[in-house]
Design a protein around this motif. Structure first.
Motif, PDB file in Angstrom:
ATOM      1  N   SER A   6       0.825  -1.215   0.000  1.00 13.21           N
ATOM      2  CA  SER A   6       0.000   0.000   0.000  1.00 13.21           C
ATOM      3  C   SER A   6       0.859   1.264   0.000  1.00 13.21           C
ATOM      4  O   SER A   6       0.464   2.261  -0.597  1.00 13.21           O
ATOM      5  CB  SER A   6      -0.980  -0.008   1.158  1.00 13.21           C
ATOM      6  OG  SER A   6      -0.388   0.505   2.298  1.00 13.21           O
ATOM      7  N   THR A   9       1.676   2.391  -3.431  1.00 10.92           N
ATOM      8  CA  THR A   9       0.472   2.922  -4.096  1.00 10.92           C
ATOM      9  C   THR A   9       0.225   4.360  -3.661  1.00 10.92           C
ATOM     10  O   THR A   9      -0.092   5.242  -4.471  1.00 10.92           O
ATOM     11  CB  THR A   9      -0.761   2.060  -3.727  1.00 10.92           C
ATOM     12  OG1 THR A   9      -0.379   0.690  -3.807  1.00 10.92           O
ATOM     13  CG2 THR A   9      -1.929   2.344  -4.630  1.00 10.92           C
ATOM     14  N   VAL A  10       0.376   4.604  -2.344  1.00  8.57           N
ATOM     15  CA  VAL A  10       0.153   5.961  -1.830  1.00  8.57           C
ATOM     16  C   VAL A  10       1.174   6.916  -2.456  1.00  8.57           C
ATOM     17  O   VAL A  10       0.837   8.022  -2.909  1.00  8.57           O
ATOM     18  CB  VAL A  10       0.278   5.984  -0.284  1.00  8.57           C
ATOM     19  CG1 VAL A  10       0.251   7.408   0.234  1.00  8.57           C
ATOM     20  CG2 VAL A  10      -0.840   5.176   0.338  1.00  8.57           C
ATOM     21  N   ALA A  13       0.347   7.641  -5.971  1.00  6.43           N
ATOM     22  CA  ALA A  13      -0.773   8.592  -6.038  1.00  6.43           C
ATOM     23  C   ALA A  13      -0.264  10.011  -5.806  1.00  6.43           C
ATOM     24  O   ALA A  13      -0.679  10.962  -6.481  1.00  6.43           O
ATOM     25  CB  ALA A  13      -1.826   8.226  -4.995  1.00  6.43           C
ATOM     26  N   PRO A  40      -5.593   9.521  -0.810  1.00  4.80           N
ATOM     27  CA  PRO A  40      -5.318   8.552   0.265  1.00  4.80           C
ATOM     28  C   PRO A  40      -6.573   7.858   0.775  1.00  4.80           C
ATOM     29  O   PRO A  40      -6.535   6.696   1.189  1.00  4.80           O
ATOM     30  CB  PRO A  40      -4.670   9.394   1.370  1.00  4.80           C
ATOM     31  CG  PRO A  40      -4.785  10.805   0.968  1.00  4.80           C
ATOM     32  CD  PRO A  40      -5.171  10.878  -0.466  1.00  4.80           C
ATOM     33  N   VAL A  43      -7.205   4.998  -1.569  1.00  7.48           N
ATOM     34  CA  VAL A  43      -6.281   3.884  -1.316  1.00  7.48           C
ATOM     35  C   VAL A  43      -6.748   3.113  -0.085  1.00  7.48           C
ATOM     36  O   VAL A  43      -6.795   1.869  -0.074  1.00  7.48           O
ATOM     37  CB  VAL A  43      -4.829   4.397  -1.127  1.00  7.48           C
ATOM     38  CG1 VAL A  43      -3.896   3.248  -0.734  1.00  7.48           C
ATOM     39  CG2 VAL A  43      -4.342   5.053  -2.409  1.00  7.48           C
ATOM     40  N   SER A  44      -7.133   3.837   0.962  1.00  5.71           N
ATOM     41  CA  SER A  44      -7.593   3.191   2.183  1.00  5.71           C
ATOM     42  C   SER A  44      -8.825   2.337   1.908  1.00  5.71           C
ATOM     43  O   SER A  44      -8.956   1.210   2.392  1.00  5.71           O
ATOM     44  CB  SER A  44      -7.950   4.256   3.224  1.00  5.71           C
ATOM     45  OG  SER A  44      -7.248   4.046   4.395  1.00  5.71           O
ATOM     46  N   ARG A  47      -7.921  -0.703   0.017  1.00  6.99           N
ATOM     47  CA  ARG A  47      -7.186  -1.628   0.870  1.00  6.99           C
ATOM     48  C   ARG A  47      -8.145  -2.372   1.789  1.00  6.99           C
ATOM     49  O   ARG A  47      -7.778  -3.349   2.433  1.00  6.99           O
ATOM     50  CB  ARG A  47      -6.224  -0.776   1.700  1.00  6.99           C
ATOM     51  CG  ARG A  47      -5.032  -1.481   2.209  1.00  6.99           C
ATOM     52  CD  ARG A  47      -3.989  -0.495   2.665  1.00  6.99           C
ATOM     53  NE  ARG A  47      -4.512   0.483   3.611  1.00  6.99           N
ATOM     54  CZ  ARG A  47      -3.870   1.586   3.976  1.00  6.99           C
ATOM     55  NH1 ARG A  47      -2.697   1.861   3.438  1.00  6.99           N
ATOM     56  NH2 ARG A  47      -4.371   2.418   4.844  1.00  6.99           N
ATOM     57  N   SER A  61      -1.661   6.916   5.900  1.00 12.42           N
ATOM     58  CA  SER A  61      -1.672   7.046   4.440  1.00 12.42           C
ATOM     59  C   SER A  61      -1.560   8.504   4.037  1.00 12.42           C
ATOM     60  O   SER A  61      -0.810   8.882   3.149  1.00 12.42           O
ATOM     61  CB  SER A  61      -2.996   6.567   3.863  1.00 12.42           C
ATOM     62  OG  SER A  61      -3.007   5.234   3.668  1.00 12.42           O
ATOM     63  N   TYR A  65       1.259  10.337   1.959  1.00  7.04           N
ATOM     64  CA  TYR A  65       0.860  10.978   0.699  1.00  7.04           C
ATOM     65  C   TYR A  65       1.380  12.427   0.661  1.00  7.04           C
ATOM     66  O   TYR A  65       2.003  12.858  -0.314  1.00  7.04           O
ATOM     67  CB  TYR A  65      -0.665  10.937   0.624  1.00  7.04           C
ATOM     68  CG  TYR A  65      -1.270  11.618  -0.566  1.00  7.04           C
ATOM     69  CD1 TYR A  65      -1.266  11.011  -1.823  1.00  7.04           C
ATOM     70  CD2 TYR A  65      -1.864  12.873  -0.435  1.00  7.04           C
ATOM     71  CE1 TYR A  65      -1.847  11.644  -2.918  1.00  7.04           C
ATOM     72  CE2 TYR A  65      -2.439  13.502  -1.522  1.00  7.04           C
ATOM     73  CZ  TYR A  65      -2.431  12.884  -2.754  1.00  7.04           C
ATOM     74  OH  TYR A  65      -2.997  13.515  -3.837  1.00  7.04           O
TER      75      TYR A  65
END
Ligand code: HEM
Length: 548
Positions: A6, A9-10, A13, A40, A43-44, A47, A61, A65
């Motif tokens: 993750s 990914t953050v 982003a 974020p 993403v959360s 996830r 996150s 970010y």
């Protein structure tokens, strides 16, 4: 800390967000807030963080970010990939405009920028995307007819918030805020009409009445010393506001002085203006100035075309042959006329008298010249042509404008949006998105353009010839830009100069002036503050009527 995969990914982003911000530079507040918060969150969500645990992982996150975003911004700004990387400048300036905002808050931007040029040379990077250029050969391609439009700092000067002069209605015809060249030249037409020689002739009776009022009020003062700086401010605030008679009982002058502080800061970081306007407590004085201008505009509209003054051209004239101007535009013109036309003239007058009083030989030489041209008790110094042909009077005023230009650093321009890079002389390229400042205070003290002794007050330099040591004076007139130059130069220059010449001549004819006992001359420069326009401290002076 983060579930597997993750964190990348953050960070990805945040990189995408950074590239979007860099490409489109949005200033819309909901969009910016969305960009800071939503990725974020997504993403959360993807996830599958449970609602119970949402706060902890989400906060982490979000922190990651924001850190990623900040890292991308800062790294790019100081990297060799940045288009301005080859220009020298302090690291603090390269990474953020917040540093310059701090410098502005102390009122010493003019001195700071001059120091940077002394250290780094004629072209200095003073912001992540901003250059200061102290090179006279480049001035025409920056400020001149083939130059660039106004830069982003003008967006940060919107002083009355969303419903005031900054509103969409006021954009067309708003001279000072017009960044588009076509809109600017349209808006300038009404102002140009207000300053043709015939119009200025029409203002002369008002001017003479006010100068006489100034001299009579000063002559009637009972106290031994007066604050000349304040009197010039009251004088220049103009018709209708009886500050010379009543003092600043409604705090008008105070509003104006304080009202410039906020835009002076905001213009360094124009994107913040959209955020700050959401906070009603921010910039109270600035809003009070806007409200004051609005009241004046209303009053003047109600009175109609009975005055032969500036407002006649800016408000009434238009009504004769076309649609009336929208009210927000009338207000913005009113603010501009009040701020641009009064603070500047008052500052020039105060600087001129400070310099004359601290250089008595110049004072005496000026007195001789004026006594000859306008013999006392015989001829009042009202004739504009005769005033403008007095060589030493002109030299004294120019030297004051040279050493202390009221717009000391903020002549900013930038390539038009979406027109690509701008080529300045000899292949010197300004990348799109870069703002360029020409700093008059620095240029006026540059020994390449004014010598010898550019830091010294020597009005004689404007008369040609040599100094006491036989060194020839060098004066590069193209580097003398107190009124700027090109299509957005000072439209009120001729009126301003007439006003200054007349006040100086009247004052010298009527009074003997000297600093009040105990006045420390060092204070003057210390107290000059560069907040958009130069603001001045007090000037305690003993005013004695000259013997008949
Ligand atoms: C006497 C001292 C004055 C000085 C030193 C001065 C200086 C300046 C400077 C340097 C600019 C240009 C800013 C730029 O290029 O970005 C400017 C613009 C302007 N000034 Fe003056 N000014 C003075 C007096 C006046 C007066 C008496 C008026 C009359 C109301 C006036 C009205 C304006 C206006 C309307 C603009 C904006 C012009 C435009 O954007 O096209 N100024 N002034």
């Amino acid at each position: 800390m983060f579930p597997p995969n993750s964190a990348p990914t953050v960070l990805l982003a945040s990189l995408v967000c950074y590239l979007f911000l860099k490409r489109f530079e949005p200033t819309d507040v909901p969009l910016l807030v969305g960009l800071l918060v939503v990725p974020p969150l997504i993403v959360s969500f993807l996830r599958g963080d449970s609602l119970d645990l949402l706060f902890g992982p989400l906060l982490r996150s979000w922190s990651l970010y924001c850190s990623g975003l900040l890292f991308s911004i800062l790294t790019y700004r100081i990297s060799p990939l940045h288009p301005l990387s080859k220009y020298p400048g302090p690291m603090t300036c390269k990474i953020s405009k917040l540093w310059l905002t701090f410098v502005v808050s102390r009122g010493k931007l003019h001195v700071y920028v001059k120091g940077l040029h002394d250290k780094y040379g004629p072209i200095v990077r003073i912001g992540p995307n901003e250059l200061s250029i102290n090179e006279v050969s480049l001035v025409p391609s920056i400020l001149g007819v083939k130059g660039m439009p106004k830069g982003p700092l003008w967006d940060g000067r919107r002083i009355s918030g969303k419903k005031g002069p900054g509103s969409k209605e006021a954009v067309r015809g708003n001279l000072i805020g017009a960044r588009d060249l076509k809109l600017h030249s349209e808006a300038r037409k009404a102002w140009n009409k207000a300053f043709v020689p015939a119009a200025i002739k029409g203002y002369e009776p008002i001017l003479i009445r006010r100068v006489t009022q100034l001299v009579e009020s000063l002559g009637a003062q009972k106290s031994r010393s007066v604050d000349l700086s304040r009197w010039f401010s009251f004088f220049s605030f103009g018709g209708g506001f009886e500050l010379m008679r009543d003092g600043d009982k409604d705090g008008l002058w105070h509003k104006m002085e304080r009202g410039l502080y906020f835009p002076a800061l905001a213009q360094q970081i124009p994107w913040c203006i959209s955020f700050l306007l959401y906070f009603p407590m921010v910039g109270q004085e600035m809003k009070a100035l806007g409200k004051f201008a609005m009241d004046q505009a209303k009053r003047r509209l109600n009175e109609g075309s009975i005055h032969d003054d500036l407002f006649y051209y800016l408000i009434d004239d238009k009504r004769v042959d076309a649609e009336p101007y929208p009210f927000p535009l009338v207000v913005s013109n009113s603010v501009l006329a009040i701020v641009a036309g009064s603070d500047t003239s008052a500052t020039v007058l105060a600087n001129t008298f400070f310099l004359l009083l601290s250089h008595r030989e110049s004072y005496e030489r000026l007195k001789l010249e004026l006594d000859e041209a306008f013999p006392r008790a015989v001829k009042e110094p009202t004739d504009p042509a005769l005033l403008s042909s007095q060589p030493y009077l002109n030299a004294v005023i120019k030297e004051s404008l040279r050493l202390f230009p009221p717009v000391a650093t903020s002549l900013q321009r930038a390539p038009s949006l979406r027109t690509g890079d701008k080529v300045l002389g000899e292949g010197f390229i300004i990348p799109e998105g870069t703002a360029v400042v020409v700093p008059p205070y620095t240029m006026h003290r540059d020994p390449r353009y004014f010598s010898p002794s550019p830091e010294k007050y020597i009005p004689e330099r404007w008369l040609g010839g040599d100094d006491d040591t036989g060194t020839e004076f060098i004066v590069n007139k193209d580097a003398f830009i107190p009124f700027s130059t090109g299509p957005a130069n000072c439209v009120g220059k001729n009126l301003g100069l007439l006003e200054i010449r007349m006040v100086v001549a009247y004052m010298i004819q009527a009074f003997e002036l000297q600093f009040a006992d105990g006045y420390d001359e060092e204070r003057w420069e210390d107290e000059l503050k560069d907040y958009l326009l130069m603001q001045k401290g007090s000037l305690p002076v003993v005013v004695t009527s000259r013997a008949a």
